[in-house]
Design an enzyme around this catalytic site. Structure first.
Site, PDB file in Angstrom:
ATOM      1  N   GLU A  51       0.846  -1.190   0.000  1.00  0.00           N
ATOM      2  CA  GLU A  51       0.000   0.000   0.000  1.00  0.00           C
ATOM      3  C   GLU A  51       0.890   1.251   0.000  1.00  0.00           C
ATOM      4  OE1 GLU A  51      -3.274  -0.172   2.923  1.00  0.00           O
ATOM      5  OE2 GLU A  51      -2.465   1.703   3.700  1.00  0.00           O
ATOM      6  N   TYR A 107      -6.458   6.750  -0.117  1.00  0.00           N
ATOM      7  CA  TYR A 107      -7.373   7.859  -0.437  1.00  0.00           C
ATOM      8  C   TYR A 107      -7.472   8.716   0.813  1.00  0.00           C
ATOM      9  CZ  TYR A 107     -11.560   9.617  -2.943  1.00  0.00           C
ATOM     10  OH  TYR A 107     -12.487  10.358  -3.651  1.00  0.00           O
ATOM     11  N   HIS A 152      -7.735   2.921  -3.543  1.00  0.00           N
ATOM     12  CA  HIS A 152      -8.594   2.958  -2.357  1.00  0.00           C
ATOM     13  C   HIS A 152      -9.697   3.981  -2.607  1.00  0.00           C
ATOM     14  CE1 HIS A 152      -5.599   1.319   0.819  1.00  0.00           C
ATOM     15  NE2 HIS A 152      -5.282   0.872  -0.379  1.00  0.00           N
ATOM     16  N   ASP A 201     -12.049   6.916   7.651  1.00  0.00           N
ATOM     17  CA  ASP A 201     -12.011   7.441   9.019  1.00  0.00           C
ATOM     18  C   ASP A 201     -12.681   8.806   9.053  1.00  0.00           C
ATOM     19  OD1 ASP A 201     -10.807   5.400  10.472  1.00  0.00           O
ATOM     20  OD2 ASP A 201      -8.844   5.920   9.651  1.00  0.00           O
ATOM     21  N   TYR A 206     -10.504  -7.211  10.336  1.00  0.00           N
ATOM     22  CA  TYR A 206      -9.829  -6.827  11.583  1.00  0.00           C
ATOM     23  C   TYR A 206      -9.727  -8.011  12.541  1.00  0.00           C
ATOM     24  CZ  TYR A 206     -10.825  -2.276   9.633  1.00  0.00           C
ATOM     25  OH  TYR A 206     -10.882  -1.207   8.782  1.00  0.00           O
ATOM     26  N   HIS A 229     -12.649  -4.338  14.825  1.00  0.00           N
ATOM     27  CA  HIS A 229     -12.650  -2.891  14.569  1.00  0.00           C
ATOM     28  C   HIS A 229     -13.171  -2.149  15.793  1.00  0.00           C
ATOM     29  CE1 HIS A 229     -14.147   0.945  12.843  1.00  0.00           C
ATOM     30  NE2 HIS A 229     -13.050   0.834  12.114  1.00  0.00           N
ATOM     31  N   ASP A 264     -18.604  -7.768  13.957  1.00  0.00           N
ATOM     32  CA  ASP A 264     -17.579  -7.342  12.999  1.00  0.00           C
ATOM     33  C   ASP A 264     -17.382  -8.408  11.909  1.00  0.00           C
ATOM     34  OD1 ASP A 264     -16.019  -5.137  12.400  1.00  0.00           O
ATOM     35  OD2 ASP A 264     -14.213  -6.027  13.253  1.00  0.00           O
ATOM     36  N   LYS A 289     -19.759  -7.685   3.414  1.00  0.00           N
ATOM     37  CA  LYS A 289     -18.933  -7.112   2.346  1.00  0.00           C
ATOM     38  C   LYS A 289     -18.685  -8.160   1.239  1.00  0.00           C
ATOM     39  CE  LYS A 289     -15.897  -5.060   5.464  1.00  0.00           C
ATOM     40  NZ  LYS A 289     -14.870  -4.093   5.934  1.00  0.00           N
TER      41      LYS A 289
HETATM   42  C1  LIG Z   1      -6.070  -2.033   4.656  1.00  0.00           C
HETATM   43  C2  LIG Z   1      -6.700  -0.740   5.044  1.00  0.00           C
HETATM   44  C3  LIG Z   1      -6.594   0.358   4.191  1.00  0.00           C
HETATM   45  C4  LIG Z   1      -7.169   1.588   4.530  1.00  0.00           C
HETATM   46  N1  LIG Z   1      -7.079   2.647   3.658  1.00  0.00           N
HETATM   47  C5  LIG Z   1      -7.715   3.809   3.935  1.00  0.00           C
HETATM   48  C6  LIG Z   1      -7.715   4.894   3.019  1.00  0.00           C
HETATM   49  O1  LIG Z   1      -7.111   4.836   1.944  1.00  0.00           O
HETATM   50  N2  LIG Z   1      -8.376   6.027   3.359  1.00  0.00           N
HETATM   51  C7  LIG Z   1      -9.058   6.148   4.551  1.00  0.00           C
HETATM   52  O2  LIG Z   1      -9.657   7.202   4.791  1.00  0.00           O
HETATM   53  N3  LIG Z   1      -9.095   5.127   5.440  1.00  0.00           N
HETATM   54  C8  LIG Z   1      -8.438   3.958   5.165  1.00  0.00           C
HETATM   55  N4  LIG Z   1      -8.464   2.921   6.050  1.00  0.00           N
HETATM   56  C9  LIG Z   1      -9.107   3.134   7.332  1.00  0.00           C
HETATM   57  C10 LIG Z   1     -10.563   2.675   7.335  1.00  0.00           C
HETATM   58  O3  LIG Z   1     -11.317   3.534   6.540  1.00  0.00           O
HETATM   59  C11 LIG Z   1     -10.985   2.697   8.785  1.00  0.00           C
HETATM   60  O4  LIG Z   1     -10.330   1.641   9.473  1.00  0.00           O
HETATM   61  C12 LIG Z   1     -12.436   2.709   9.068  1.00  0.00           C
HETATM   62  O5  LIG Z   1     -12.548   2.982  10.466  1.00  0.00           O
HETATM   63  C13 LIG Z   1     -13.174   1.398   8.809  1.00  0.00           C
HETATM   64  O6  LIG Z   1     -13.199   1.078   7.471  1.00  0.00           O
HETATM   65  P1  LIG Z   1     -13.898  -0.284   6.958  1.00  0.00           P
HETATM   66  O7  LIG Z   1     -13.874  -0.222   5.498  1.00  0.00           O
HETATM   67  O8  LIG Z   1     -13.330  -1.453   7.657  1.00  0.00           O
HETATM   68  O9  LIG Z   1     -15.389   0.003   7.505  1.00  0.00           O
HETATM   69  P2  LIG Z   1     -16.702  -0.906   7.603  1.00  0.00           P
HETATM   70  O10 LIG Z   1     -16.516  -2.252   7.045  1.00  0.00           O
HETATM   71  O11 LIG Z   1     -17.813  -0.073   7.081  1.00  0.00           O
HETATM   72  O12 LIG Z   1     -16.850  -1.069   9.186  1.00  0.00           O
HETATM   73  C14 LIG Z   1     -16.713   0.059  10.049  1.00  0.00           C
HETATM   74  C15 LIG Z   1     -17.323  -0.238  11.389  1.00  0.00           C
HETATM   75  O13 LIG Z   1     -18.737  -0.176  11.291  1.00  0.00           O
HETATM   76  C16 LIG Z   1     -19.331  -1.424  11.679  1.00  0.00           C
HETATM   77  N5  LIG Z   1     -20.445  -1.614  10.759  1.00  0.00           N
HETATM   78  C17 LIG Z   1     -20.397  -1.932   9.447  1.00  0.00           C
HETATM   79  N6  LIG Z   1     -21.632  -1.992   8.923  1.00  0.00           N
HETATM   80  C18 LIG Z   1     -22.491  -1.684   9.929  1.00  0.00           C
HETATM   81  C19 LIG Z   1     -23.903  -1.531  10.009  1.00  0.00           C
HETATM   82  N7  LIG Z   1     -24.708  -1.756   8.959  1.00  0.00           N
HETATM   83  N8  LIG Z   1     -24.410  -1.174  11.203  1.00  0.00           N
HETATM   84  C20 LIG Z   1     -23.634  -0.944  12.266  1.00  0.00           C
HETATM   85  N9  LIG Z   1     -22.281  -1.066  12.267  1.00  0.00           N
HETATM   86  C21 LIG Z   1     -21.723  -1.429  11.097  1.00  0.00           C
HETATM   87  C22 LIG Z   1     -18.224  -2.461  11.536  1.00  0.00           C
HETATM   88  O14 LIG Z   1     -18.378  -3.580  12.378  1.00  0.00           O
HETATM   89  C23 LIG Z   1     -17.008  -1.628  11.940  1.00  0.00           C
HETATM   90  O15 LIG Z   1     -16.904  -1.518  13.320  1.00  0.00           O
HETATM   91  C24 LIG Z   1      -7.862   1.709   5.763  1.00  0.00           C
HETATM   92  C25 LIG Z   1      -7.979   0.607   6.624  1.00  0.00           C
HETATM   93  C26 LIG Z   1      -7.404  -0.597   6.279  1.00  0.00           C
HETATM   94  C27 LIG Z   1      -7.534  -1.759   7.209  1.00  0.00           C
END
Ligand SMILES: Cc1cc2nc3c(=O)[nH]c(=O)nc-3n(C[C@H](O)[C@H](O)[C@H](O)COP(=O)(O)OP(=O)(O)OC[C@H]3O[C@@H](n4cnc5c(N)ncnc54)[C@H](O)[C@@H]3O)c2cc1C
Length: 191
Positions: free
Chosen positions: A27, A59, A87, A119, A157, A161, A170, A177
């Site tokens: 990455e 991103y 991303h 985030d 995670y 998470h 989680d 997904k």
């Molecule tokens: C490999 C990697 C690359 C990353 N790259 C970037 C990047 O380029 N830019 C950036 O801004 N961030 C990046 N991140 C950070 C990421 O965006 C954060 O970790 C964010 O907090 C969670 O992203 P996710 O896609 O896992 O979220 P999700 O899969 O949407 O999950 C987020 C949280 O919400 C919960 N959740 C999901 N769906 C629901 C629902 N329907 N109801 C209630 N709770 C729910 C999940 O259990 C989890 O706790 C990266 C993270 C990783 C691991």
């Protein structure tokens, strides 16, 4: 990484500790300055012989690196033999805006996306979905599949998470997904 033992990096500590058949991705952050740009390309040249399954470009929060991410991913795809993935996040953009970014990637030949929730933008503690946006990464995966038949990687995670109500919830989210269209088997995992 199966061909790594024949690469110029044979004997490096990184390779020696990994099973022969493991597949990795790398990455990168989109570079801001000329100096960072040079550093990125030096890193790409050093890492390419490890034959990553793909490399990806992050991103910035709220789409702050939208153009730089786009240009970096497209350049990697055009100028190397690597598969480049972009991303993309849900933060700070409507569904239509995110779909437009995705469509532009598809048209530029980038067919692999790492789909993330994102985030909270700087200074904010809690994540708030955009009123017209994709709420979670699973929604983004489904939206991307409607735009085009992207290969989609997502985050998982092992440590759970921080926003998840439980480890089971989680894991359910990871399944959501996959069910929405993420590619099973290739999850960038941050330990
Ligand atoms: C490999 C990697 C690359 C990353 N790259 C970037 C990047 O380029 N830019 C950036 O801004 N961030 C990046 N991140 C950070 C990421 O965006 C954060 O970790 C964010 O907090 C969670 O992203 P996710 O896609 O896992 O979220 P999700 O899969 O949407 O999950 C987020 C949280 O919400 C919960 N959740 C999901 N769906 C629901 C629902 N329907 N109801 C209630 N709770 C729910 C999940 O259990 C989890 O706790 C990266 C993270 C990783 C691991």
């Amino acid at each position: 990484m199966s061909d790594a033992s024949t690469s110029q990096n044979q004997g490096s500590p990184l390779i020696e500790r990994l099973p022969a058949d493991i597949q990795v991705s790398f990455e990168f952050f989109p570079p801001k300055t000329e100096k960072m740009h040079t550093k990125l390309w030096t890193a790409i040249e050093r890492l390419a012989p490890l034959k990553p399954r793909f490399v990806s470009v992050t991103y910035g929060a709220g789409g702050s690196t939208r153009e730089r991410t786009h240009d970096t991913v497209v350049r990697i795809q055009k100028e190397t033999d690597l598969v480049a993935a972009a991303h993309l996040t849900c933060v700070g953009a409507s569904r239509g805006e995110v779909d437009d970014v995705a469509r532009r990637y598809w048209d530029a030949g980038i067919h692999h996306v790492v789909a993330l929730r994102g985030d909270p933008p700087g200074g904010e503690d809690a994540y708030t979905p955009h009123p017209d946006g994709y709420d979670y990464a699973s929604d983004l995966v489904a939206g991307l599949k409607n735009v085009a038949d992207f290969e989609i990687s997502v985050a998982a995670y092992p440590e759970t998470h921080q926003d998840a109500t439980s480890a089971e919830a989680d894991l359910d989210n990871l399944k959501r997904k996959i069910d929405a269209g993420a590619t099973p088997g290739y999850y960038p995992i941050v330990l």
